[in-house]
Design a protein around this motif. Sequence first.
Motif, mmCIF file in Angstrom:
data_model
loop_
_atom_site.group_PDB
_atom_site.id
_atom_site.type_symbol
_atom_site.label_atom_id
_atom_site.label_comp_id
_atom_site.label_asym_id
_atom_site.label_seq_id
_atom_site.Cartn_x
_atom_site.Cartn_y
_atom_site.Cartn_z
ATOM 1 N N ILE A 1 45.944 34.874 44.685
ATOM 2 C CA ILE A 1 45.465 36.135 45.243
ATOM 3 C C ILE A 1 46.213 37.332 44.671
ATOM 4 O O ILE A 1 45.639 38.420 44.509
ATOM 5 C CB ILE A 1 45.555 36.112 46.785
ATOM 6 N N ASP A 2 47.485 37.148 44.321
ATOM 7 C CA ASP A 2 48.242 38.260 43.747
ATOM 8 C C ASP A 2 47.690 38.651 42.378
ATOM 9 O O ASP A 2 47.609 39.835 42.047
ATOM 10 C CB ASP A 2 49.719 37.878 43.630
ATOM 11 N N ALA A 3 47.299 37.653 41.586
ATOM 12 C CA ALA A 3 46.747 37.938 40.259
ATOM 13 C C ALA A 3 45.348 38.525 40.348
ATOM 14 O O ALA A 3 44.931 39.284 39.464
ATOM 15 C CB ALA A 3 46.731 36.662 39.413
ATOM 16 N N ARG A 4 44.617 38.194 41.398
ATOM 17 C CA ARG A 4 43.236 38.657 41.552
ATOM 18 C C ARG A 4 43.122 39.851 42.490
ATOM 19 O O ARG A 4 42.009 40.268 42.820
ATOM 20 C CB ARG A 4 42.370 37.513 42.095
ATOM 21 N N ALA A 5 44.228 40.407 42.925
ATOM 22 C CA ALA A 5 44.204 41.457 43.945
ATOM 23 C C ALA A 5 43.377 42.668 43.499
ATOM 24 O O ALA A 5 42.600 43.217 44.283
ATOM 25 C CB ALA A 5 45.629 41.881 44.284
ATOM 26 N N THR A 6 43.541 43.094 42.256
ATOM 27 C CA THR A 6 42.789 44.263 41.780
ATOM 28 C C THR A 6 41.297 43.985 41.769
ATOM 29 O O THR A 6 40.485 44.825 42.187
ATOM 30 C CB THR A 6 43.263 44.660 40.380
ATOM 31 N N SER A 7 40.907 42.799 41.294
ATOM 32 C CA SER A 7 39.491 42.442 41.273
ATOM 33 C C SER A 7 38.925 42.297 42.681
ATOM 34 O O SER A 7 37.736 42.536 42.909
ATOM 35 C CB SER A 7 39.292 41.134 40.506
ATOM 36 N N LEU A 8 39.778 41.915 43.630
ATOM 37 C CA LEU A 8 39.338 41.778 45.017
ATOM 38 C C LEU A 8 39.241 43.115 45.737
ATOM 39 O O LEU A 8 38.732 43.175 46.853
ATOM 40 C CB LEU A 8 40.294 40.859 45.771
ATOM 41 N N PHE B 1 35.510 35.258 43.487
ATOM 42 C CA PHE B 1 36.932 34.942 43.486
ATOM 43 C C PHE B 1 37.374 34.299 44.796
ATOM 44 O O PHE B 1 38.252 33.425 44.813
ATOM 45 C CB PHE B 1 37.764 36.193 43.197
ATOM 46 N N LEU B 2 36.768 34.722 45.891
ATOM 47 C CA LEU B 2 37.114 34.126 47.181
ATOM 48 C C LEU B 2 36.714 32.654 47.209
ATOM 49 O O LEU B 2 37.464 31.813 47.734
ATOM 50 C CB LEU B 2 36.431 34.873 48.320
ATOM 51 N N GLU C 1 34.167 46.611 50.049
ATOM 52 C CA GLU C 1 32.755 46.224 50.007
ATOM 53 C C GLU C 1 32.657 44.732 49.695
ATOM 54 O O GLU C 1 33.314 44.242 48.781
ATOM 55 C CB GLU C 1 32.015 47.025 48.933
ATOM 56 N N PRO C 2 31.829 43.979 50.427
ATOM 57 C CA PRO C 2 31.666 42.540 50.162
ATOM 58 C C PRO C 2 30.754 42.311 48.965
ATOM 59 O O PRO C 2 29.627 41.831 49.093
ATOM 60 C CB PRO C 2 31.054 42.016 51.459
ATOM 61 N N ASN C 3 31.241 42.629 47.758
ATOM 62 C CA ASN C 3 30.412 42.521 46.564
ATOM 63 C C ASN C 3 30.479 41.113 45.973
ATOM 64 O O ASN C 3 31.210 40.240 46.435
ATOM 65 C CB ASN C 3 30.838 43.568 45.531
ATOM 66 N N LEU C 4 29.719 40.896 44.884
ATOM 67 C CA LEU C 4 29.635 39.574 44.273
ATOM 68 C C LEU C 4 30.948 39.153 43.623
ATOM 69 O O LEU C 4 31.292 37.970 43.611
ATOM 70 C CB LEU C 4 28.507 39.569 43.234
ATOM 71 N N VAL C 5 31.685 40.112 43.056
ATOM 72 C CA VAL C 5 32.966 39.781 42.437
ATOM 73 C C VAL C 5 33.928 39.237 43.492
ATOM 74 O O VAL C 5 34.614 38.231 43.279
ATOM 75 C CB VAL C 5 33.556 41.018 41.733
ATOM 76 N N PHE C 6 33.976 39.899 44.627
ATOM 77 C CA PHE C 6 34.837 39.441 45.723
ATOM 78 C C PHE C 6 34.419 38.045 46.162
ATOM 79 O O PHE C 6 35.271 37.165 46.356
ATOM 80 C CB PHE C 6 34.751 40.420 46.890
#
Length: 231
Positions: A91-98, A120-121, A112-117
């Motif tokens: 999660i730390d590495a993906r924090a910006t994308s999240l 990665f989730l 926003e609950p977008n597709l990228v989030f």
Amino acid sequence: MRRLVLSAALLALASAGCSKSEEKPVAPPLDGQLEPIPNPHQPGDFEPLPDPEAQGGSVGRQPRRLTVAQLDAAILNAVGRRWTGPGNDGIDARATSLGRADYALVASENTEPNLVFAKFLEDGARYTCLEQAKVEVTQTDPSLRTLSRTLPGTWGDLRKLTDAQVREFLVYNSTRFWGSPLSGDELTKWVGLFTQAATRVETLTANPKPRHQVLALVCIAMLTDPRFITY
């Protein structure tokens, strides 16, 4: 002239006396009786509540997605471990994308609950739930488990669990993940999902059977459910 003035004065006093005698006495208020208060909210003075049909049955504010910090804490509390991998892909590495703000190019966190989030989730849920389930399969003390705390001390073929045990397991985990227990027809559907997964695992030729995947499946489904990431 004096007689006229005196006569007028006497007439005024007489009329005043008559008017006072005609006034009705006001009854004192009874004990515990409140005086009526006018309603300050007249029609048009306030905005009515929104139509529930236009908001999915909700009359309050729209649901909000968890921030990255809130998501990190929620996964730890619900699953029993942080999203830390594999490798350096947690999660730390993906924090910006999240959606976490970097305060260089982005000054406010995106919730926003977008597709990228969602993508990665799902990756994080698979890793975290599988790793936790592997540990719990070998843990014989239920009090030291997180996902399978309601299951017996030692267990193998999950098809042998009673219906009551499966329901207890699902109610316990749904309460952990969402703060509200499964019930009714929805609980029955989740029981069917658990049973199908347990049956599928026993058909595999692997030895030992990857029974931890049944726990992981339920964990992933609950962690990626909108009820987990919104509040």
